[in-house]
Design a protein around this motif. Sequence first.
Motif, PDB file in Angstrom:
ATOM      1  N   GLU A 136     -37.493 106.000  31.963  1.00 43.08           N
ATOM      2  CA  GLU A 136     -36.660 105.036  31.258  1.00 43.08           C
ATOM      3  C   GLU A 136     -36.922 103.617  31.777  1.00 43.08           C
ATOM      4  OE1 GLU A 136     -34.852 105.833  28.730  1.00 43.08           O
ATOM      5  OE2 GLU A 136     -35.113 107.983  28.931  1.00 43.08           O
ATOM      6  N   ASP A 137     -36.612 102.643  30.957  1.00 43.48           N
ATOM      7  CA  ASP A 137     -36.794 101.247  31.328  1.00 43.48           C
ATOM      8  C   ASP A 137     -35.678 100.827  32.272  1.00 43.48           C
ATOM      9  OD1 ASP A 137     -37.640  98.249  29.448  1.00 43.48           O
ATOM     10  OD2 ASP A 137     -37.034  98.502  31.535  1.00 43.48           O
ATOM     11  N   ALA A 138     -36.000 100.543  33.508  1.00 44.34           N
ATOM     12  CA  ALA A 138     -35.002 100.228  34.522  1.00 44.34           C
ATOM     13  C   ALA A 138     -34.241  98.949  34.228  1.00 44.34           C
ATOM     14  CB  ALA A 138     -35.664 100.132  35.898  1.00 44.34           C
ATOM     15  N   ARG A 139     -34.755  98.127  33.338  1.00 44.07           N
ATOM     16  CA  ARG A 139     -34.078  96.863  33.047  1.00 44.07           C
ATOM     17  C   ARG A 139     -32.933  97.037  32.058  1.00 44.07           C
ATOM     18  NH1 ARG A 139     -39.078  93.678  30.862  1.00 44.07           N
ATOM     19  NH2 ARG A 139     -39.336  95.748  29.924  1.00 44.07           N
ATOM     20  N   LEU A 140     -32.860  98.151  31.366  1.00 48.24           N
ATOM     21  CA  LEU A 140     -31.854  98.335  30.328  1.00 48.24           C
ATOM     22  C   LEU A 140     -30.520  98.812  30.907  1.00 48.24           C
ATOM     23  CD1 LEU A 140     -33.912 100.065  27.492  1.00 48.24           C
ATOM     24  CD2 LEU A 140     -33.341  97.647  27.734  1.00 48.24           C
ATOM     25  N   THR A 141     -29.458  98.603  30.141  1.00 47.42           N
ATOM     26  CA  THR A 141     -28.143  99.122  30.513  1.00 47.42           C
ATOM     27  C   THR A 141     -28.045 100.590  30.114  1.00 47.42           C
ATOM     28  OG1 THR A 141     -27.048  98.672  28.407  1.00 47.42           O
ATOM     29  CG2 THR A 141     -27.183  96.844  29.989  1.00 47.42           C
ATOM     30  N   THR A 142     -27.019 101.246  30.612  1.00 44.81           N
ATOM     31  CA  THR A 142     -26.808 102.665  30.275  1.00 44.81           C
ATOM     32  C   THR A 142     -26.768 102.876  28.775  1.00 44.81           C
ATOM     33  OG1 THR A 142     -25.555 103.042  32.313  1.00 44.81           O
ATOM     34  CG2 THR A 142     -25.231 104.611  30.515  1.00 44.81           C
ATOM     35  N   PHE A 143     -25.975 102.077  28.072  1.00 41.63           N
ATOM     36  CA  PHE A 143     -25.755 102.331  26.650  1.00 41.63           C
ATOM     37  C   PHE A 143     -26.951 101.942  25.791  1.00 41.63           C
ATOM     38  CE2 PHE A 143     -21.354 101.769  28.330  1.00 41.63           C
ATOM     39  CZ  PHE A 143     -21.012 103.112  28.237  1.00 41.63           C
ATOM     40  N   LEU A 144     -27.748 101.002  26.272  1.00 40.30           N
ATOM     41  CA  LEU A 144     -28.992 100.714  25.558  1.00 40.30           C
ATOM     42  C   LEU A 144     -30.003 101.827  25.777  1.00 40.30           C
ATOM     43  CD1 LEU A 144     -29.425  96.862  26.094  1.00 40.30           C
ATOM     44  CD2 LEU A 144     -28.248  98.091  24.253  1.00 40.30           C
ATOM     45  N   ARG A 145     -30.000 102.428  26.976  1.00 42.41           N
ATOM     46  CA  ARG A 145     -30.906 103.551  27.225  1.00 42.41           C
ATOM     47  C   ARG A 145     -30.558 104.748  26.347  1.00 42.41           C
ATOM     48  NH1 ARG A 145     -30.075 102.135  32.701  1.00 42.41           N
ATOM     49  NH2 ARG A 145     -28.764 103.971  33.074  1.00 42.41           N
ATOM     50  N   ILE A 146     -29.266 105.002  26.145  1.00 40.42           N
ATOM     51  CA  ILE A 146     -28.902 106.170  25.327  1.00 40.42           C
ATOM     52  C   ILE A 146     -28.881 105.838  23.838  1.00 40.42           C
ATOM     53  CG2 ILE A 146     -27.576 107.149  27.232  1.00 40.42           C
ATOM     54  CD1 ILE A 146     -25.030 106.531  25.745  1.00 40.42           C
ATOM     55  N   GLY A 147     -29.164 104.579  23.500  1.00 40.85           N
ATOM     56  CA  GLY A 147     -29.291 104.211  22.092  1.00 40.85           C
ATOM     57  C   GLY A 147     -27.989 104.009  21.367  1.00 40.85           C
ATOM     58  N   SER A 148     -26.922 103.668  22.097  1.00 40.62           N
ATOM     59  CA  SER A 148     -25.622 103.475  21.445  1.00 40.62           C
ATOM     60  C   SER A 148     -25.670 102.342  20.435  1.00 40.62           C
ATOM     61  CB  SER A 148     -24.547 103.175  22.492  1.00 40.62           C
ATOM     62  OG  SER A 148     -24.397 104.239  23.394  1.00 40.62           O
ATOM     63  N   ASP A 149     -26.427 101.292  20.726  1.00 40.36           N
ATOM     64  CA  ASP A 149     -26.494 100.146  19.814  1.00 40.36           C
ATOM     65  C   ASP A 149     -27.095 100.552  18.476  1.00 40.36           C
ATOM     66  OD1 ASP A 149     -28.895 100.583  21.239  1.00 40.36           O
ATOM     67  OD2 ASP A 149     -29.576  98.522  20.918  1.00 40.36           O
ATOM     68  N   ARG A 150     -28.217 101.262  18.512  1.00 40.74           N
ATOM     69  CA  ARG A 150     -28.872 101.659  17.258  1.00 40.74           C
ATOM     70  C   ARG A 150     -28.070 102.717  16.510  1.00 40.74           C
ATOM     71  NH1 ARG A 150     -34.971 102.078  19.636  1.00 40.74           N
ATOM     72  NH2 ARG A 150     -33.800 103.049  21.333  1.00 40.74           N
ATOM     73  N   SER A 151     -27.468 103.627  17.259  1.00 42.39           N
ATOM     74  CA  SER A 151     -26.669 104.665  16.609  1.00 42.39           C
ATOM     75  C   SER A 151     -25.432 104.070  15.945  1.00 42.39           C
ATOM     76  CB  SER A 151     -26.261 105.718  17.637  1.00 42.39           C
ATOM     77  OG  SER A 151     -25.629 106.805  17.020  1.00 42.39           O
ATOM     78  N   ALA A 152     -24.787 103.111  16.635  1.00 44.34           N
ATOM     79  CA  ALA A 152     -23.637 102.444  16.033  1.00 44.34           C
ATOM     80  C   ALA A 152     -24.051 101.649  14.798  1.00 44.34           C
ATOM     81  CB  ALA A 152     -22.966 101.527  17.057  1.00 44.34           C
ATOM     82  N   ALA A 153     -25.217 101.003  14.864  1.00 44.72           N
ATOM     83  CA  ALA A 153     -25.703 100.246  13.710  1.00 44.72           C
ATOM     84  C   ALA A 153     -25.955 101.163  12.520  1.00 44.72           C
ATOM     85  CB  ALA A 153     -26.978  99.483  14.080  1.00 44.72           C
ATOM     86  N   ALA A 154     -26.560 102.324  12.782  1.00 42.62           N
ATOM     87  CA  ALA A 154     -26.834 103.273  11.694  1.00 42.62           C
ATOM     88  C   ALA A 154     -25.540 103.805  11.098  1.00 42.62           C
ATOM     89  CB  ALA A 154     -27.692 104.424  12.212  1.00 42.62           C
ATOM     90  N   THR A 155     -24.541 104.062  11.953  1.00 41.01           N
ATOM     91  CA  THR A 155     -23.258 104.573  11.462  1.00 41.01           C
ATOM     92  C   THR A 155     -22.511 103.500  10.684  1.00 41.01           C
ATOM     93  OG1 THR A 155     -23.176 105.998  13.415  1.00 41.01           O
ATOM     94  CG2 THR A 155     -21.165 105.796  12.130  1.00 41.01           C
ATOM     95  N   LEU A 156     -22.548 102.258  11.177  1.00 41.40           N
ATOM     96  CA  LEU A 156     -21.917 101.156  10.452  1.00 41.40           C
ATOM     97  C   LEU A 156     -22.585 100.959   9.096  1.00 41.40           C
ATOM     98  CD1 LEU A 156     -19.977  98.748  10.302  1.00 41.40           C
ATOM     99  CD2 LEU A 156     -21.686  97.394  11.559  1.00 41.40           C
ATOM    100  N   ASP A 157     -23.894 101.087   9.054  1.00 41.19           N
ATOM    101  CA  ASP A 157     -24.601 100.951   7.780  1.00 41.19           C
ATOM    102  C   ASP A 157     -24.175 102.041   6.805  1.00 41.19           C
ATOM    103  OD1 ASP A 157     -26.711  99.431   6.349  1.00 41.19           O
ATOM    104  OD2 ASP A 157     -27.691 101.392   6.282  1.00 41.19           O
TER     105      ASP A 157
END
Length: 542
Positions: A262-283
């Motif tokens: 995993e990319d050590a620079r990312l946060t926990t929730f960016l690593r697990i893809g919460s941002d993209r999953s939330a975006a897909a659900t909002l869409d």
Amino acid sequence: MPVHPLRGFIAGRRRHAMVLAAVMTCSAVLTGHDRVAAGGAPTPPVPAPELDWRPCVQGSPFDCATAKVPLDYRRPAGRTIELAVVRRKATGPGKRVGTLFFNPGGPGGPGTVQMPQNYQLFPREVRERFDVVSWDPRGIGSSTAVNCFGSPQEAADWNASKAAGFPVGAKERAAFTAAYEDLARRCQQKDPELLSHVSTADTARDLDQLRRAVGEARLNYYGISYGTILGATYANLFPGKVRAMTLDSNIGPPAWTNDASEDARLTTFLRIGSDRSAAATLDKFLDLCGSTTTARCAFSAGSPKATRNKFDQLTRRLREEPVGTWTYARTVAEAVNSLYLVSRWTELADRLEALWQGQVPEQAPAPPAPPVPDPNPYLGEEQATAVLCGDSPNPRDPGAYHALEESAAARAGDTGHFWTWATAGCTTWPASPDRWTGPWDTPTANPVLVVGTTYDPSTAYPNSRAMTEALADARLLTNEGYGHTALLNPSSCVQEHESRYFIDGILPPAGTTCRQDTLPFSAPKPSGGVATGGGGTAGTVS
């Protein structure tokens, strides 16, 4: 006020208590008898706690008790802490199978509140055949809790010192960072010893003590969201003690521990893809809303494209001119939190339409108080922060967050801002000396059932695949639907498979897919529906 990202993940605040969400340790030093301490020395024996069950309140069907456990399992004769525990006995008919332990996620979900509140959502056969038990994990709620403020007013003043949802602009980012630096200082001064022992591994050891306290030879466990990491940790600390374990809406272990892949620079929730999953659900929310009438979805603009454009116009407008206290960031946070429950999508549409009309949305009614002694325990943000930040690596440089949110927003839009700042409290938080980093593939006495929902606004579906692959013996059950956890967004198909698994040890065939009972903005379907893959084998619980 909307729930902070960490609280959104667990839905810990009172107004969102039905959204259980919401995420989350060491070289193995255990309470019990499956492993030895680091370095090979036997773990000191710890007697099982005694549970003096009594009705939680007069006339309540739930019983309450308090368990005493060691703060530090390496030093069992030292300081002890208390765990608040709740139980609902098996209702029958049918022979009682045993006790099912439930963790509602988080980190920081108070099981003594959320299990009674959501008890009726457990599969009927499970309620009939199992005593269902939950607890407030160490550091949380009515257990010995992390509380870094001298009074409720101090806590409220601290919360008011930073922007709701996430910061927008340099001034708010500076205030956000300063607030979390202040929080870490307060917590380190208040009870640093407790902060060092609220890890997931410590909670897994507590769970094994509770298993022993109720007289179970092996554990039956249902964990959702963060509770999946807790379950996976238990399964690897106490592999011989697993009878049946369902993990619903998962966090991928490699993303949680941030291993070399995993990319050590990312946060926990960016690593697990919460941002993209939330975006897909909002869409999907906007797509389904735009595909129906305003009678079913108040925010509909007549088509999916027009409704998405309407949402974009609303968020741009709120950046420039909030409606009362409803800023752009608060509105995005409210949207993500509301996506957790399909039953709240209509309410979300009503709120967005009110904002579109320039009106302050009505406050949602609080869920009914469960029949327990404290239906609204203190759940300060520092409780979830203590577990998440102690367990899961996050950037230590506050200055890194702005670049991360810009990158996340480029791939996920508004939800990228929201989920990036969810771990802002970790920049100055001390790591737990007891965090579990694996292995995750220790063979267990029985297989694990993993459930993943395809459009989940926090724990992206690929994490359920990652959990299945990480564990030594697990079967994935896919739930085609929306929202966070199949427990809180029910599918009778999922419930049937869970019941067969918990009672008889029968796993669904490989490749099984279920569907949600109720689709957003539509009438309920008569059943969850199921499509099964071929050639699956059944596991047998022993």
